[in-house]
Design a protein around this motif. Structure first.
Motif, PDB file in Angstrom:
ATOM      1  N   ILE A  53      41.041  65.666  23.135  1.00 51.64           N
ATOM      2  CA  ILE A  53      41.561  66.321  23.797  1.00 51.64           C
ATOM      3  C   ILE A  53      41.567  67.195  25.245  1.00 51.64           C
ATOM      4  O   ILE A  53      40.289  67.594  25.790  1.00 51.64           O
ATOM      5  CB  ILE A  53      41.594  68.246  23.132  1.00 51.64           C
ATOM      6  N   SER A  59      43.655  76.422  28.992  1.00 48.57           N
ATOM      7  CA  SER A  59      44.709  75.893  28.347  1.00 48.57           C
ATOM      8  C   SER A  59      44.721  76.002  26.734  1.00 48.57           C
ATOM      9  O   SER A  59      45.156  75.598  26.051  1.00 48.57           O
ATOM     10  CB  SER A  59      44.851  74.764  28.560  1.00 48.57           C
ATOM     11  N   LYS A  61      41.817  74.332  24.795  1.00 46.98           N
ATOM     12  CA  LYS A  61      40.904  73.580  24.071  1.00 46.98           C
ATOM     13  C   LYS A  61      40.362  73.921  23.269  1.00 46.98           C
ATOM     14  O   LYS A  61      39.920  73.447  22.337  1.00 46.98           O
ATOM     15  CB  LYS A  61      40.658  72.902  24.925  1.00 46.98           C
ATOM     16  N   SER A  62      39.369  74.499  24.532  1.00 51.04           N
ATOM     17  CA  SER A  62      37.500  75.165  23.913  1.00 51.04           C
ATOM     18  C   SER A  62      38.029  76.363  22.195  1.00 51.04           C
ATOM     19  O   SER A  62      37.388  76.156  21.462  1.00 51.04           O
ATOM     20  CB  SER A  62      37.123  75.297  24.510  1.00 51.04           C
ATOM     21  N   ASP A 192      32.330  69.812  21.958  1.00 47.33           N
ATOM     22  CA  ASP A 192      33.342  71.385  22.803  1.00 47.33           C
ATOM     23  C   ASP A 192      32.595  71.176  25.044  1.00 47.33           C
ATOM     24  O   ASP A 192      31.528  71.343  25.339  1.00 47.33           O
ATOM     25  CB  ASP A 192      32.334  72.758  23.106  1.00 47.33           C
ATOM     26  N   GLU A 193      33.499  70.258  25.886  1.00 48.30           N
ATOM     27  CA  GLU A 193      32.884  69.541  27.187  1.00 48.30           C
ATOM     28  C   GLU A 193      31.947  68.992  26.843  1.00 48.30           C
ATOM     29  O   GLU A 193      30.041  69.590  27.619  1.00 48.30           O
ATOM     30  CB  GLU A 193      33.343  71.095  27.525  1.00 48.30           C
ATOM     31  N   VAL A 223      36.860  67.883  23.065  1.00 51.21           N
ATOM     32  CA  VAL A 223      37.236  68.315  24.173  1.00 51.21           C
ATOM     33  C   VAL A 223      36.271  68.331  25.424  1.00 51.21           C
ATOM     34  O   VAL A 223      35.402  68.024  25.714  1.00 51.21           O
ATOM     35  CB  VAL A 223      37.259  70.006  23.808  1.00 51.21           C
ATOM     36  N   MET A 240      46.629  69.121  26.237  1.00 50.95           N
ATOM     37  CA  MET A 240      47.357  70.729  25.845  1.00 50.95           C
ATOM     38  C   MET A 240      47.569  71.708  27.112  1.00 50.95           C
ATOM     39  O   MET A 240      46.445  71.055  28.187  1.00 50.95           O
ATOM     40  CB  MET A 240      46.246  71.440  25.654  1.00 50.95           C
ATOM     41  N   ILE A 245      50.107  71.845  22.612  1.00 50.20           N
ATOM     42  CA  ILE A 245      50.376  70.191  22.725  1.00 50.20           C
ATOM     43  C   ILE A 245      51.412  70.202  23.467  1.00 50.20           C
ATOM     44  O   ILE A 245      52.622  70.136  22.936  1.00 50.20           O
ATOM     45  CB  ILE A 245      50.152  70.121  21.664  1.00 50.20           C
ATOM     46  N   GLN A 248      50.533  63.965  22.579  1.00 48.41           N
ATOM     47  CA  GLN A 248      49.197  62.852  22.367  1.00 48.41           C
ATOM     48  C   GLN A 248      49.769  61.513  22.089  1.00 48.41           C
ATOM     49  O   GLN A 248      51.559  61.675  22.353  1.00 48.41           O
ATOM     50  CB  GLN A 248      48.903  63.944  21.456  1.00 48.41           C
TER      51      GLN A 248
END
Length: 271
Positions: A53, A59, A61-62, A192-193, A223, A240, A245, A248
């Motif tokens: 993602i 945006s 994402k997390s 997450d990143e 992410v 995102m 979204i 994709q």
């Protein structure tokens, strides 16, 4: 969920009984105060799939990732994990979660790797890894220690088993965090990143570990701001923006022929 053995931790197999759809999120909406953060997100993650993602900061994402494992609650929508309902919307349009015991049971199907590592500074590397299996799954120390050592060998850090986190580089801390997540024997890993807090020279060692997991068909939702990883490792890329979204597609198609103007603009500014 089967008990993880040292052998399994080195070459994890996907159990045949797992459903094909591991995560199904339907029309997820989330607000912080009066600000909408997720505006009807729907996404499926298949068994053995790696989905990246991407998108600009802010945006959602997390937040979306945190909603999947109940670190955040949703306002409306439906989430099922391996066919088990975590939350769904009632006739009044309100999100209704299952019982706390069911939430914990479903949550154990997923491991989470955070951008800030979240290691316990007062525990050694080995103790960080064995803590949750002993407390949550009631695994005997004699059972989990060989598993933890096998996982440390897997991420290239067995020689750091007795070190404390403050003696590790950022990349080493993140690899320990991955080993810790794997020690619980999850069917799905959420990232997450995972490299955003790392210096560029340390990012590669973490991405190599994630690539190895992908080659072993670990189901992963990532992410990330690492476009190279998304292009090379992800089966599918999700873009995102503003809580939605936008697009994709399979990774090669996503990067070679993005369809939406917002996607093209983001990639133009990022790549």
């Amino acid at each position: 969920m089967p008990v993880l053995t040292p052998e399994m931790s080195q070459t994890p197999a996907v159990p045949a009984e797992l459903p094909e759809v591991m995560i199904r999120a339907e029309n997820i909406c989330k607000r912080f105060a009066s600000t909408p953060v997720l505006r009807g997100i729907s996404l499926e993650l298949a068994r053995g799939e790696v989905v990246a993602i991407i998108g600009p900061s802010g945006s959602g994402k997390s937040t979306f990732l945190r909603c999947l494992n109940h670190l955040e609650t949703i306002d409306s929508g439906r989430i099922t994990i391996e066919g088990e309902v975590l939350v769904e919307t009632d006739a009044q349009g309100q999100a209704q979660y299952v019982s706390d015991a069911q939430i914990r049971s479903i949550g154990r199907k997923m491991g989470m790797v955070f951008q800030s590592f979240n290691l316990f500074p007062h525990l050694t590397v080995l103790e960080n890894i064995i803590e949750a299996p002993m407390l949550v799954k009631k695994m005997p120390r004699a059972t989990i220690v060989p598993v933890a050592e096998a996982l440390l060998r897997k991420v290239g850090l067995l020689d750091k088993r007795d070190a404390y986190p403050n003696r590790l580089s950022g990349g080493q801390k993140q690899r320990v965090a991955i080993a810790r997540a794997l020690a619980m024997g999850p069917d799905i890993l959420l990232f997450d990143e995972p490299t955003s807090a790392l210096d560029p020279e340390l990012t590669g060692e973490v991405l190599r570990t994630m690539r190895a997991l992908a080659q072993e068909h670990m189901t992963m939702l990532v992410v990330t701001h690492e476009m190279g990883f998304a292009r090379e490792v992800a089966n599918r890329v999700v873009f995102m923006d503003q809580g939605e979204i936008v697009e994709q597609a399979p990774a090669d198609q996503f990067f070679s022929a993005p369809q939406q103007p917002r996607t093209r603009a983001f990639l133009h500014n990022t790549l």
